[in-house]
Each structure stands twice: as C-alpha cells, then as structure tokens.
Design a protein around this motif. Structure first.
Motif, PDB file in Angstrom:
ATOM      1  N   LYS A   2       0.785  -1.106  -0.167  1.00 23.70           N
ATOM      2  CA  LYS A   2       0.090  -0.050   0.106  1.00 23.70           C
ATOM      3  C   LYS A   2       0.894   1.429  -0.057  1.00 23.70           C
ATOM      4  CE  LYS A   2      -2.008  -1.183   3.764  1.00 23.70           C
ATOM      5  NZ  LYS A   2      -1.424  -2.454   4.079  1.00 23.70           N
ATOM      6  N   THR A   3       1.942   1.298   0.856  1.00 28.44           N
ATOM      7  CA  THR A   3       2.654   2.554   1.052  1.00 28.44           C
ATOM      8  C   THR A   3       3.374   2.683   0.012  1.00 28.44           C
ATOM      9  OG1 THR A   3       2.601   2.297   3.487  1.00 28.44           O
ATOM     10  CG2 THR A   3       4.196   3.592   2.704  1.00 28.44           C
ATOM     11  N   GLU A   4       4.153   1.691  -0.758  1.00 32.61           N
ATOM     12  CA  GLU A   4       5.014   1.913  -2.133  1.00 32.61           C
ATOM     13  C   GLU A   4       3.950   2.668  -2.978  1.00 32.61           C
ATOM     14  OE1 GLU A   4       8.282   1.634  -2.297  1.00 32.61           O
ATOM     15  OE2 GLU A   4       8.144   1.115  -0.030  1.00 32.61           O
ATOM     16  N   SER A  13       6.874  -1.358   8.132  1.00 35.65           N
ATOM     17  CA  SER A  13       5.230  -1.417   8.167  1.00 35.65           C
ATOM     18  C   SER A  13       4.704  -0.155   8.788  1.00 35.65           C
ATOM     19  CB  SER A  13       4.922  -2.617   9.130  1.00 35.65           C
ATOM     20  OG  SER A  13       3.563  -2.575   9.280  1.00 35.65           O
ATOM     21  N   SER A  14       3.793   0.579   8.131  1.00 32.31           N
ATOM     22  CA  SER A  14       3.220   1.566   8.677  1.00 32.31           C
ATOM     23  C   SER A  14       2.221   1.382   9.654  1.00 32.31           C
ATOM     24  CB  SER A  14       2.225   2.154   7.729  1.00 32.31           C
ATOM     25  OG  SER A  14       2.914   2.126   6.344  1.00 32.31           O
ATOM     26  N   ARG A  15       2.576   1.897  10.877  1.00 34.86           N
ATOM     27  CA  ARG A  15       1.936   1.650  11.983  1.00 34.86           C
ATOM     28  C   ARG A  15       0.583   2.700  12.504  1.00 34.86           C
ATOM     29  NH1 ARG A  15       1.889  -3.009  11.554  1.00 34.86           N
ATOM     30  NH2 ARG A  15       1.103  -3.220  13.679  1.00 34.86           N
ATOM     31  N   LEU A  21      -5.526   7.409   0.084  1.00 39.75           N
ATOM     32  CA  LEU A  21      -6.017   6.696   1.296  1.00 39.75           C
ATOM     33  C   LEU A  21      -4.967   5.557   1.500  1.00 39.75           C
ATOM     34  CD1 LEU A  21      -7.576   6.708   4.068  1.00 39.75           C
ATOM     35  CD2 LEU A  21      -8.975   5.112   2.826  1.00 39.75           C
ATOM     36  N   ASP A  22      -4.123   5.411   2.538  1.00 42.12           N
ATOM     37  CA  ASP A  22      -3.350   4.414   2.820  1.00 42.12           C
ATOM     38  C   ASP A  22      -3.606   3.914   4.138  1.00 42.12           C
ATOM     39  OD1 ASP A  22      -1.208   2.507   3.367  1.00 42.12           O
ATOM     40  OD2 ASP A  22       0.353   4.160   3.090  1.00 42.12           O
ATOM     41  N   ILE A  23      -4.536   2.842   4.194  1.00 42.14           N
ATOM     42  CA  ILE A  23      -4.774   2.524   5.629  1.00 42.14           C
ATOM     43  C   ILE A  23      -4.856   0.924   5.740  1.00 42.14           C
ATOM     44  CG2 ILE A  23      -7.476   1.987   5.309  1.00 42.14           C
ATOM     45  CD1 ILE A  23      -7.650   4.202   7.584  1.00 42.14           C
TER      46      ILE A  23
HETATM   47 MG    MG Z   1       2.417   0.895   4.931  1.00 40.75          MG
END
Ligand code: MG
Ligand code: ATP
Length: 734
Positions: A162-164, A212-214, A433-435
């Motif tokens: 997602k974040t990439e 990892s996005s927290r 949105l990156d959730i």
């Molecule tokens: Mg992420």
C-alpha cells in the motif's frame, strides 16, 4: 426446462483442491449430480457438478489485463489469471476500474521511471496496460475536466504494498501537477518529503513487513485552477502506541530510535546515547538492523527531509531530544521502597537515566521521579500522595513514554500540515488513502477491532461504488437492468457503531463506570446481542466475542478493551511536562484548562476514531473514488512465489470477489458483436450466411440456442452468469 447445461463430459473445468484452492481437469464421466474428473496432477476425483466451474480455453497464454475480459467470471478464473500474469511480472490487473496490484517483492524500476510517467500522461484509461499511473492519471483528468474531487483508496494487508503504491501515486501526481519552473522548496517536494519523515516516526519492522506503517494516512492534495498542486493536508489515524514500550522478537520499535542511535558521534554524545542493545525499549527483541538498510544513512536523509518539509533545526533537535529521552526513560527501573507498596529507583544506573530523561525533557528530576512513583488522590477531606509499587511505577513509566511519543507524532503531522499549507481557494483535490487492511490473527484485541471497523466502513463505500459503476455501464449501452439483490454490510456497522447500544457505545459506557471489568463488559455484549446474526459468543471462553465481518469471522479478546479505549493522560504526567522549560516539550502538553475547554466530557479512543472515520467518509463521499487492491502473494516476502490460498483469502477480504459477485448479479460477461460472432458462428453457420446486421445476427444465435434474459446493447452482447459457459458447452458438443 431444467437447469442449463454448462458442464458436459469433455469439459475442461476447475475443481476445489485443498492445497491449491482450485485445480484444473477434465470431466470424464457424469452420473446424476456427480462428475468424475481427471485432474491435471494425474489423480481422479469425484465432485458435485454444482461445485465445478468451466475453464476458459480461449484465454490468451499470458492472461488478460482486465478480469471483465474473462469468458467466465468466477473465483478460479480470477485466480488463474492473476497467477499467470504474475509469472511474467505483470503485477497489475484490472477488474473493471479496480486495479489489483500484486507485490513483486523485487525492484521493477523500469515500471516507474520518467519514461513510464510520460507514456501514461493524458492517455485515456484502459488504452495502456493496467498501472498505478493510469489510475492517478484518470483521477487527475476527471478532476480537471469535470471539476470534481477524486480519491484513490489503496488497501491490502500488511506488506501488500500500500505505502509503496501510495508513494508512486503521489510521485505521479507531483509530476502532473508540479511546477517545473519553480525554485526553492516547492509544495510538491514538501508533499513527497513528508513520506520519509512520517515513515521514520510511524513505521517499524514487523514480522510481516520490514517497513510497516503503524498508522493510517489520508493525504489530500489540493490543486489550483490550472491543475497545479497548491496545498496539501495529511490526516493520520490510530498510531500504534504500544510499540513504543513493547516489541516482540524479530520486530523493531519505530525506526527513529535506531536512526538516532546511528547518528554521528557528536550528536549521540549530546543525547548520551549508546548502543541500541542497551535500551529496554529496543532490546526486548533481538532485531536491531534491517537487511540492506543503513540507519546511519537514513538518519541523515530523515534530517534532510525534515528540512524540506519546514521543520527548523531547533525543532529537529528538540524532536530528537524527546526521542532520546524516551529511550532513557525506558531504562528507569524500580525496586521496592520502605514497604512493598512503594517504589524507589532500582540503582545508580536508573538514577543516571532519570537524570538524562529530566535533562532532555527539561524538567525537574525529582518531579519526574514523583510523577512516576506517586499518585495524587483527591478525597473530599484532603489531598494525599499515594505511592505506587514497582509494578505500578513501571506501568506509569510506560504510559508516560507512550503519551509523549504519540503527542510527538501528532505534532509532526500538524507541523507538516502548517508548513506545506492549505490552499483555501482550491476547489479540487485528490485524496490518497493508505490504511491498514482487514486483520484476523490468533489473538485479536482493540486495535484489530478498530481496524476491522474501518474496513467495514470502506467495504460499504466500495460496494456502493461497484454497484454504481455497473449501473453506469448498462446505462451507456442502453440496456434495461434492475437490481436483484444488494447484500449490504450495514448490519455489521450497526452492531459496531450504532449510537444507542452498539459495541462502541457499550464500551464507552463500561469505561465510564468505575466498577466495570472486561467480564462485565462481555456479559453486557452477550446479553445485548444474543439474537444478532453478526455476533457470536464463542464456546469455551468467558469474555471473548466474535464478529461476523464481511471478510470472515474474527474472535476478539476483550480483556484489554477497557484500558485501551481510555484516552487518558495521568494529570501528574501532564503537570510535569507542561512545566518543562523546553517550549517544544511544554507545547506538546497544553495545560489542562485549554484542553479541558475543548472537551470537557469523557473521551474515548473508539469514539474519537468513530468521528474521524465519519469525517473521512464524508470527504470520500464527496469525491469520485478509484480503488487499488494490493495483494501479498506470499508470506516469505520473496519474488516469484504465488500462493493461491493466501491470494484467494485477500481477494475475499479486499472485496474483489465481492465486486465479482456484484457483477455476476447483473451481466458479468459482455462481448462486442464481432467477438461474439467469431466465437459462436459455429453454432449457427446459417445465420452468418444471411446478411443480418451484427446485433441481429447475435440475437439469432442466442435465440437458436434457447437462451433467455440476455441483453443486446448498442455495441455489445450482455450475458447472464453461466450463459457463456452454456454456449461453450454447446460448442464442445458440436
Ligand atoms: Mg504501509
Ligand atoms: P503495512 O500495512 O505493513 O504498512 P504496506 O501494504 O504499506 O504494509 P509496503 O510497505 O508498501 O506495504 O510494501 C512492503 C514491501 O514490499 C516494500 O518495502 C517493498 O520491499 C515491497 N514492495 C511493495 N510494492 C512494491 C513495488 N511496487 N515494487 C517493488 N517492491 C514493492
């Protein structure tokens, strides 16, 4: 007339398989409801005819770039198409206008270079192969041409990409809406550089993802009348607080702690920092370094990114002082005091760390010790200071660390927002949105509850959108169509968020009532929802509860729900830090009166989150949405491994199969007249000999085959689910 025949002896089909989910084979015999199948691994199996699906023998060798081009839209077909494409590094596939992105776990830099951006620039959607740039381009064109805000919703499980993907989208939007001629720090540069800053403080290595996005993130990019980026706003959701003082093995704490420990010597000296291994908040896990990543290098690049987003050097120093203070704070240990109910610093080392923490936070060391070890009790008669035992003091210490860290994170987000600036005159925006995606683990707590609640909300939004776009397609082709069924997940949402008596409301109630425990809370849930179809009281537990989510059942352990829901800062901690001589630290803790004025009522994490979600949904509802579903093809994070079981489960939880189901409720298969005639001329050669217009020729074939309920549109034939297979079966028999 009986059920249409779609499976005959000789049909190539898909049948369920425990390891592969689906395996292909050929029907060799049919007896009543049962079919005998020769499967491709050499075995023979018997399966119910109703449980086998026709295989598309006309699929091109490399698969199709849009699932709607599949002859049969069903789970095995979707899966096989994705696997086939992934084999040749085609990681993107459309399902209509939804983009499925499968993590390649290897750098495919040619996919994202400037040449690629130029290629996608301004090209109508669907003309080039599926790509994130195509989605961003479509959002941008729609915004420019129709003056409407757009949003791109990226979802998927941890490590799915997602974040990439989000970063790629933002890069492409910055390319389209950037001001190449501008000098100095541009808005788009600031927007892009906000990513590394937030990642340094909000991302960590977990067992699922090294970065990892927290937290969840919604970035709203604002555009001016000429389509140039003119401002941006970032909203974040639910930072994982517990990680600051508790990590499991093989994981790491937030990146910033390790970055700071890898800072140049003179800086480390300033903060009296040593090896990461010497800090309790880091050494609970044996993992300190990440493969192929240099903390030393990233420290410097984070500082540079902070410069770009407008965080001054003085502020940066204050930020890192706070980060260092948290590490020292975690090393303050307690021992029993004069009696078992009180505590004192354990040893000289703890004293050193206490002094360092106080120095870095610019507060009085004695006051810090008191705030950690004592509580003020206000009774009607008097104010007394009560001591905490060593365990209580440790809990107090960790609470303080979490509070400081989460306020630091919020400060960063606010600062970035102020510094990038909002464009009040902007009428159009693109939100990204990156959730976190749906989560279901062995043990699930409050965090999973909130995450899955988010996903229910987004799923509802997604379903509505899929319905709408299907309808639009039919309207374009001028065919009649009325909806058969619309299975909504509103009932789950009601269970969770209903104002009166939903789970959140009951949780808040329990938190306000001093005598509540997780047991009384669970009992209340069991009692209230005993007849709710979406709620289950699991056997063999006293306080767990299960919610039947759209993506499956999840069993939650309620024991920490009450604590985790309380949005509470210990007054002693607040008083200590609001009195800090460092204006940065004091600023993180506005004095009680100001804050109390803002919200005098009890506040809970879940209620605040519910409001934030409400706000997010309002924003999204005012935009034209685009969806990207990221998929993690394996759990070993390696390229070229495609595990069917994993993928199918994500296709379910990401709603892709739900979208397929919605399509199947209408006319899932459509072919333009020419394609249709080419494929089925063999069924009625006589029709082709006559000189009918294409649409009539199609209709003649369908009539001859006895099909009903299909539709002939302006340019295409629309078939009901199964009708394509029926025609194919007839072809097989010819
Ligand atoms: Mg992420
Ligand atoms: P989380 O929910 O844990 O934050 P995520 O969905 O945001 O997970 P990412 O951090 O975006 O996952 O991706 C995980 C890793 O997968 C990346 O660090 C990168 O190594 C790899 N990856 C993801 N997408 C791509 C891509 N398009 N090309 C190359 N590698 C990728």
């Amino acid at each position: 007339m009986g059920k249409p025949v779609t499976i005959v002896v000789g049909s190539q089909i898909w049948v369920e398989n425990p390891e592969l989910v689906w395996i292909d084979g050929e029907v060799i015999n049919i007896k009543g409801e049962d079919a005998e199948i020769q499967i491709s691994n050499g075995n023979k199996v018997v399966a119910k005819v109703s449980k086998i699906y026709p295989k598309d023998m006309d699929m091109p060798a490399g698969g199709v770039d849009d699932m709607t081009k599949l002859s049969y839209l069903h789970e095995p077909g979707v899966l096989c198409n994705l696997a086939t494409r992934y084999e040749s590094n085609e990681i993107y596939t459309y399902t209509g206008n939804i983009l499925i992105a499968i993590n390649p776990f290897q750098s495919l830099s040619h996919l994202y270079d400037t040449v690629m951006m130029e290629r996608y620039n301004g090209v109508p959607f669907g003309e080039l192969g599926p790509h994130v740039f195509a989605i961003a381009d479509a959002a941008y064109r729609e915004m420019i041409n129709e003056g409407k805000s757009n949003s791109i919703l990226v979802s998927g499980e941890s490590g799915a990409g997602k974040t990439e993907t989000t970063k790629m989208l933002m890069r492409y939007l910055a390319y389209l809406g950037g001001n190449a001629a501008a000098e100095g720090r541009t808005v788009e540069q600031q927007v892009l550089e906000s990513n590394p800053v937030l990642e340094a403080f909000g991302n960590a290595k977990t067992v699922k993802n090294n970065n990892s996005s927290r937290f969840g993130k919604f970035v709203e990019i604002q555009f001016d009348k000429r389509g140039r980026i003119s401002g941006a706003a970032i909203r974040t959701y639910l930072l994982e607080r517990s990680r600051v003082c508790q990590i499991s093995d093989l994981e790491r704490n937030y990146h910033c702690f390790y970055l700071l420990c890898a800072a140049p010597e003179q800086e480390k000296e300033k903060y009296k920092l040593g090896d990461p291994k010497s800090y309790h908040y880091l050494n609970q896990s044996n993992c300190y370094q990440l493969d192929g990543i240099s903390d030393e290098h990233n420290y410097l690049s984070t500082r540079r990114a902070m410069d770009v987003v407008g965080i001054s050097v003085v502020e940066q120093e204050a930020i890192f002082s706070v980060v260092a203070a948290i590490l020292h704070l975690g090393n303050i240990d307690f021992a029993n005091g004069e009696d078992n109910d009180s505590s004192v610093l354990k040893n000289d080392e703890s004293l050193f760390h206490l002094q360092m923490t106080a120095e870095l936070l610019m507060c009085n060391p004695r006051a810090l010790e008191d705030a950690l070890c004592k509580r003020v009790m206000v009774t009607p008669e008097e104010i007394i200071k009560r001591s905490l035992d060593p365990h209580g003091a440790t809990v107090s210490r960790d609470g303080l660390a979490k509070t400081i860290y989460s306020r630091l994170f919020d400060w960063l987000v606010d600062k970035i927002n102020v510094s990038i600036g909002q464009d009040p005159s902007s009428k159009c925006l693109i939100g990204v949105l990156d959730i976190y995606g749906f989560e279901s683990f062995k043990t699930n707590s409050f965090e999973q509850f909130c995450i899955n609640y988010t996903n229910e909300k987004l799923q509802q939004h997604f379903n509505k959108h899929v319905f709408k776009s299907e309808q639009e397609e039919y309207t374009r082709e001028e065919i009649d169509w009325s909806y058969i069924e619309f299975v909504d997940n509103k009932d789950v949402l009601d269970l969770i968020e209903q104002k009166k008596g939903g789970i959140i409301a009951l949780l808040d109630e329990a938190c306000m009532f001093p005598k509540s425990t997780h047991d009384t809370f669970s009992q209340k849930l069991y009692q209230t929802f005993k007849d709710n179809k979406r709620f289950i009281k699991p056997k063999l537990t006293r306080s767990d509860f299960t919610i039947v989510h759209y993506a499956g059942e999840v069993q939650y352990q309620s024991d920490q729900f009450l604590d985790k829901n309380k949005d509470y800062i210990v007054p002693e901690h607040r008083d200590l830090l609001s009195a800090s001589k460092c204006s940065f630290v004091a600023g993180l803790f506005p004095s009680l009166t100001e804050e109390a004025a803002k919200s005098s009522k009890f506040s809970s994490i879940s209620s605040r989150f519910k409001q934030q979600l409400q706000h997010l949904m309002e924003t999204l509802n005012a935009t034209e949405p685009h969806y990207i579903r990221c998929i993690k093809p394996n759990n070993v994070l390696k390229p070229a491994i495609f595990e069917n079981i994993n993928v199918v489960q994500q296709l379910h939880s990401g709603g892709v199969l739900e979208a397929v189901r919605i399509k199947c409720a209408g006319y899932p298969t459509y072919r333009n007249f020419f394609e249709f005639l080419t494929r089925f001329r063999i069924l009625a050669p006589e029709v082709l000999k006559m000189d009918f217009p294409e649409n009539e020729a199609c209709e003649k074939i369908l009539e001859k085959m006895g099909l009903k309920d299909y539709q002939i549109g302006k340019t295409m034939v629309f078939l009901r689910a199964g009708q394509m297979a029926e025609l194919d079966a007839k072809r097989t028999l010819m």
